[in-house]
Design a protein around this motif. Structure first.
Motif, PDB file in Angstrom:
ATOM      1  N   LEU A  63      21.679  75.339  -4.589  1.00 19.92           N
ATOM      2  CA  LEU A  63      21.188  76.608  -4.061  1.00 19.92           C
ATOM      3  C   LEU A  63      22.258  77.334  -3.238  1.00 19.92           C
ATOM      4  O   LEU A  63      22.980  76.716  -2.452  1.00 19.92           O
ATOM      5  N   THR A  64      22.352  78.633  -3.432  1.00 23.48           N
ATOM      6  CA  THR A  64      23.139  79.470  -2.532  1.00 23.48           C
ATOM      7  C   THR A  64      22.333  79.682  -1.252  1.00 23.48           C
ATOM      8  O   THR A  64      21.174  79.252  -1.142  1.00 23.48           O
ATOM      9  N   ASP A  65      22.922  80.353  -0.278  1.00 17.13           N
ATOM     10  CA  ASP A  65      22.175  80.656   0.949  1.00 17.13           C
ATOM     11  C   ASP A  65      20.940  81.490   0.630  1.00 17.13           C
ATOM     12  O   ASP A  65      19.854  81.269   1.192  1.00 17.13           O
ATOM     13  N   ALA A  66      21.084  82.460  -0.291  1.00 20.47           N
ATOM     14  CA  ALA A  66      19.939  83.291  -0.685  1.00 20.47           C
ATOM     15  C   ALA A  66      18.886  82.443  -1.386  1.00 20.47           C
ATOM     16  O   ALA A  66      17.682  82.624  -1.168  1.00 20.47           O
ATOM     17  N   GLY A  67      19.334  81.507  -2.223  1.00 17.19           N
ATOM     18  CA  GLY A  67      18.396  80.643  -2.920  1.00 17.19           C
ATOM     19  C   GLY A  67      17.639  79.738  -1.964  1.00 17.19           C
ATOM     20  O   GLY A  67      16.430  79.510  -2.128  1.00 17.19           O
ATOM     21  N   THR A  68      18.333  79.204  -0.964  1.00 12.00           N
ATOM     22  CA  THR A  68      17.674  78.353   0.038  1.00 12.00           C
ATOM     23  C   THR A  68      16.597  79.118   0.787  1.00 12.00           C
ATOM     24  O   THR A  68      15.484  78.617   1.023  1.00 12.00           O
ATOM     25  N   LEU A  69      16.908  80.356   1.159  1.00  9.70           N
ATOM     26  CA  LEU A  69      15.927  81.189   1.866  1.00  9.70           C
ATOM     27  C   LEU A  69      14.725  81.485   0.983  1.00  9.70           C
ATOM     28  O   LEU A  69      13.570  81.390   1.425  1.00  9.70           O
ATOM     29  N   LEU A  70      14.989  81.809  -0.288  1.00 12.67           N
ATOM     30  CA  LEU A  70      13.880  82.122  -1.188  1.00 12.67           C
ATOM     31  C   LEU A  70      13.011  80.899  -1.410  1.00 12.67           C
ATOM     32  O   LEU A  70      11.778  81.012  -1.459  1.00 12.67           O
ATOM     33  N   ARG A  71      13.625  79.716  -1.560  1.00 12.40           N
ATOM     34  CA  ARG A  71      12.816  78.521  -1.818  1.00 12.40           C
ATOM     35  C   ARG A  71      11.841  78.241  -0.686  1.00 12.40           C
ATOM     36  O   ARG A  71      10.687  77.879  -0.921  1.00 12.40           O
ATOM     37  N   THR A  72      12.287  78.421   0.538  1.00 17.43           N
ATOM     38  CA  THR A  72      11.399  78.170   1.675  1.00 17.43           C
ATOM     39  C   THR A  72      10.135  79.017   1.585  1.00 17.43           C
ATOM     40  O   THR A  72       9.013  78.512   1.734  1.00 17.43           O
ATOM     41  N   HIS A  73      10.297  80.304   1.302  1.00 17.14           N
ATOM     42  CA  HIS A  73       9.140  81.207   1.282  1.00 17.14           C
ATOM     43  C   HIS A  73       8.362  81.087  -0.031  1.00 17.14           C
ATOM     44  O   HIS A  73       7.122  81.167  -0.028  1.00 17.14           O
ATOM     45  N   ALA A 156      18.583  68.749   1.494  1.00 18.82           N
ATOM     46  CA  ALA A 156      18.460  69.907   0.609  1.00 18.82           C
ATOM     47  C   ALA A 156      17.063  70.058   0.033  1.00 18.82           C
ATOM     48  O   ALA A 156      16.694  71.134  -0.441  1.00 18.82           O
ATOM     49  N   ASP A 157      16.258  68.974   0.068  1.00 20.04           N
ATOM     50  CA  ASP A 157      14.904  69.018  -0.500  1.00 20.04           C
ATOM     51  C   ASP A 157      13.828  69.251   0.550  1.00 20.04           C
ATOM     52  O   ASP A 157      12.634  69.278   0.215  1.00 20.04           O
ATOM     53  N   MET A 158      14.197  69.420   1.824  1.00 16.31           N
ATOM     54  CA  MET A 158      13.209  69.413   2.888  1.00 16.31           C
ATOM     55  C   MET A 158      12.655  70.794   3.244  1.00 16.31           C
ATOM     56  O   MET A 158      11.762  70.893   4.089  1.00 16.31           O
ATOM     57  N   ALA A 159      13.122  71.855   2.610  1.00 12.75           N
ATOM     58  CA  ALA A 159      12.601  73.186   2.924  1.00 12.75           C
ATOM     59  C   ALA A 159      11.102  73.240   2.650  1.00 12.75           C
ATOM     60  O   ALA A 159      10.641  72.908   1.565  1.00 12.75           O
ATOM     61  N   GLY A 160      10.348  73.648   3.644  1.00  8.25           N
ATOM     62  CA  GLY A 160       8.900  73.757   3.497  1.00  8.25           C
ATOM     63  C   GLY A 160       8.158  72.451   3.618  1.00  8.25           C
ATOM     64  O   GLY A 160       6.928  72.410   3.483  1.00  8.25           O
ATOM     65  N   LEU A 161       8.873  71.346   3.890  1.00 17.05           N
ATOM     66  CA  LEU A 161       8.262  70.028   3.996  1.00 17.05           C
ATOM     67  C   LEU A 161       8.527  69.444   5.376  1.00 17.05           C
ATOM     68  O   LEU A 161       9.395  69.903   6.106  1.00 17.05           O
ATOM     69  N   ARG A 162       7.778  68.401   5.717  1.00 17.37           N
ATOM     70  CA  ARG A 162       8.037  67.666   6.951  1.00 17.37           C
ATOM     71  C   ARG A 162       7.999  66.172   6.637  1.00 17.37           C
ATOM     72  O   ARG A 162       7.276  65.732   5.738  1.00 17.37           O
ATOM     73  N   PHE A 163       8.793  65.409   7.392  1.00 19.39           N
ATOM     74  CA  PHE A 163       8.905  63.971   7.165  1.00 19.39           C
ATOM     75  C   PHE A 163       8.558  63.233   8.443  1.00 19.39           C
ATOM     76  O   PHE A 163       9.096  63.536   9.507  1.00 19.39           O
ATOM     77  N   ASP A 164       7.652  62.254   8.356  1.00 16.03           N
ATOM     78  CA  ASP A 164       7.287  61.412   9.491  1.00 16.03           C
ATOM     79  C   ASP A 164       7.793  59.999   9.221  1.00 16.03           C
ATOM     80  O   ASP A 164       7.354  59.336   8.268  1.00 16.03           O
ATOM     81  N   GLY A 274       9.024  56.894   4.945  1.00 16.47           N
ATOM     82  CA  GLY A 274       7.996  57.595   5.708  1.00 16.47           C
ATOM     83  C   GLY A 274       7.103  58.453   4.854  1.00 16.47           C
ATOM     84  O   GLY A 274       7.008  58.275   3.638  1.00 16.47           O
ATOM     85  N   LEU A 275       6.436  59.386   5.504  1.00 17.67           N
ATOM     86  CA  LEU A 275       5.448  60.259   4.880  1.00 17.67           C
ATOM     87  C   LEU A 275       6.024  61.665   4.763  1.00 17.67           C
ATOM     88  O   LEU A 275       6.494  62.219   5.759  1.00 17.67           O
ATOM     89  N   THR A 276       5.983  62.231   3.583  1.00 17.63           N
ATOM     90  CA  THR A 276       6.442  63.601   3.376  1.00 17.63           C
ATOM     91  C   THR A 276       5.255  64.463   3.005  1.00 17.63           C
ATOM     92  O   THR A 276       4.521  64.153   2.064  1.00 17.63           O
ATOM     93  N   ARG A 277       5.055  65.559   3.759  1.00 15.96           N
ATOM     94  CA  ARG A 277       3.926  66.471   3.525  1.00 15.96           C
ATOM     95  C   ARG A 277       4.447  67.904   3.526  1.00 15.96           C
ATOM     96  O   ARG A 277       5.545  68.191   3.995  1.00 15.96           O
ATOM     97  N   ARG A 278       3.633  68.797   3.020  1.00 17.25           N
ATOM     98  CA  ARG A 278       3.961  70.216   3.111  1.00 17.25           C
ATOM     99  C   ARG A 278       3.741  70.697   4.545  1.00 17.25           C
ATOM    100  O   ARG A 278       2.797  70.284   5.212  1.00 17.25           O
ATOM    101  N   GLN A 279       4.613  71.571   4.994  1.00 20.09           N
ATOM    102  CA  GLN A 279       4.459  72.119   6.335  1.00 20.09           C
ATOM    103  C   GLN A 279       3.272  73.066   6.420  1.00 20.09           C
ATOM    104  O   GLN A 279       2.615  73.177   7.451  1.00 20.09           O
ATOM    105  N   VAL A 280       2.999  73.763   5.321  1.00 17.31           N
ATOM    106  CA  VAL A 280       1.891  74.713   5.280  1.00 17.31           C
ATOM    107  C   VAL A 280       0.878  74.220   4.268  1.00 17.31           C
ATOM    108  O   VAL A 280       1.219  73.939   3.125  1.00 17.31           O
ATOM    109  N   GLY A 281      -0.357  74.091   4.684  1.00 23.35           N
ATOM    110  CA  GLY A 281      -1.401  73.633   3.773  1.00 23.35           C
ATOM    111  C   GLY A 281      -2.749  73.647   4.468  1.00 23.35           C
ATOM    112  O   GLY A 281      -2.832  73.782   5.697  1.00 23.35           O
ATOM    113  N   PRO A 282      -3.832  73.507   3.718  1.00 23.50           N
ATOM    114  CA  PRO A 282      -5.160  73.517   4.308  1.00 23.50           C
ATOM    115  C   PRO A 282      -5.412  72.260   5.129  1.00 23.50           C
ATOM    116  O   PRO A 282      -4.792  71.219   4.917  1.00 23.50           O
TER     117      PRO A 282
END
Length: 307
Positions: A63-73, A156-164, A274-282
């Motif tokens: 990913l370029t910087d623009a690609g990284t930003l787009l992936r997060t959103h 590089a895979d952690m955008a939008g995710l969280r790890f416990d 550990g546990l990997t989950r989405r940062q945004v979710g119900p």
């Protein structure tokens, strides 16, 4: 700037799949389309956005910087959309949690957690998905699973995710008990015997490659590549092969004496589980229960290994 009306869901799904896999070929296979069709879709998206989203480094797309930003959103937006669609069609009379399990947690930690969860909530079905890390990461981003248990994803895979973090798991070098070269220098044995390495896309592969390079074995050609317990165990039982694999995968075999662990003297052959989950979710009360059980189970599991 308002989003271009030509951008469709298919553009975003293709983009996220390429970002997760780093390969047009692998992403095309996952999407069920040809590579030229996938390349055209990516080119359309980059043209509509007027920015490059990837650059090629060796044999991977990064990913370029623009690609990284787009992936997060884009990942967060698709997750929210999937949750909204799912809420329109609830399954009557049943509850289900979808969990992705990587090999390091599949044989010892998760079965104990799953059985404890079943005792507490017998009406909830645990739907378990296994497979390589890129596959489970893609499912997690797309809402196909609610939680992934295993080694910590790459940064590089952690955008939008969280790890416990749960515990540290060693990468072990193992063979069948009674190996004829037991006690000889490990470097010599690796040069003389068939070697099984983790797959190229496995999270532990880079650490193993670094270990081999540090011992002037970078040119070692593996006989096999797998992280599957049944396959690796079967090959070891019928040969003098040695296998680099997460200790959690072969813990029972080591305890029972069917396999033996060779000394590697490498402190960096370890990694976080550990546990990997989405940062945004119900909100999901059952998922929170499973997370707590996994945390408690990991504490017990790590303590039993240390004793």
């Amino acid at each position: 700037m308002i989003m271009h009306p030509g951008i469709k869901l298919r553009h975003l799904r293709v983009f996220l799949d390429i970002a997760a896999r780093g390969s047009l070929t692998a992403a095309a296979r996952a999407q069920g389309i040809t590579q030229p069709a996938l390349s055209r879709t990516l080119a359309e998206l980059e043209a509509l956005l007027q920015v490059p989203l990837f650059r090629r480094e060796r044999r991977r797309l990064v990913l370029t910087d623009a690609g990284t930003l787009l992936r997060t959103h884009a990942a967060a937006a698709l997750q929210m959309l999937e949750s909204g669609v799912a809420a329109l069609h609830p399954v009557a009379g049943t509850d289900r949690l979808r969990v992705g399990i990587l090999p390091t947690a599949a044989t010892r930690l998760f079965p104990r957690v799953a059985l404890r969860f079943r005792e507490m909530h017998p009406h909830v079905t645990l739907s378990v998905e296994t497979g390589p890390h890129p596959h489970l990461i893609r499912l997690l981003r797309e809402g196909g699973i609610d939680l992934m248990i295993g080694r910590m994803p790459a940064a590089a895979d952690m955008a939008g995710l969280r790890f416990d973090h749960l515990y540290e798991d060693q990468i072990a070098l193992v063979s069948r008990a009674g190996h004829p070269f037991w006690g000889q220098p490990v470097r010599d044995v690796l040069s003389a015997c068939p070697v099984i390495l983790p797959p190229q896309d496995a999270l532990i592969r880079r650490a193993v490659d670094d270990y081999l390079q540090a011992r002037n074995l970078a040119g070692l050609h593996p006989a096999f590549e797998t992280a599957a317990l049944a396959v690796g165990r079967g090959i070891l039982a019928a040969s003098d092969a040695l296998w680099f694999i997460s200790q959690g995968v072969v813990g029972d075999e080591l305890d029972q004496g069917a396999l033996i662990q060779w000394p590697t003297d490498a402190g960096f052959l370890t990694g976080a589980v550990g546990l990997t989950r989405r940062q945004v979710g119900p909100e999901n009360a059952m998922l929170d229960v499973l997370t707590r059980l996994a945390t408690d189970g990991a504490r017990t599991y790590a303590g039993s290994r240390a004793s």
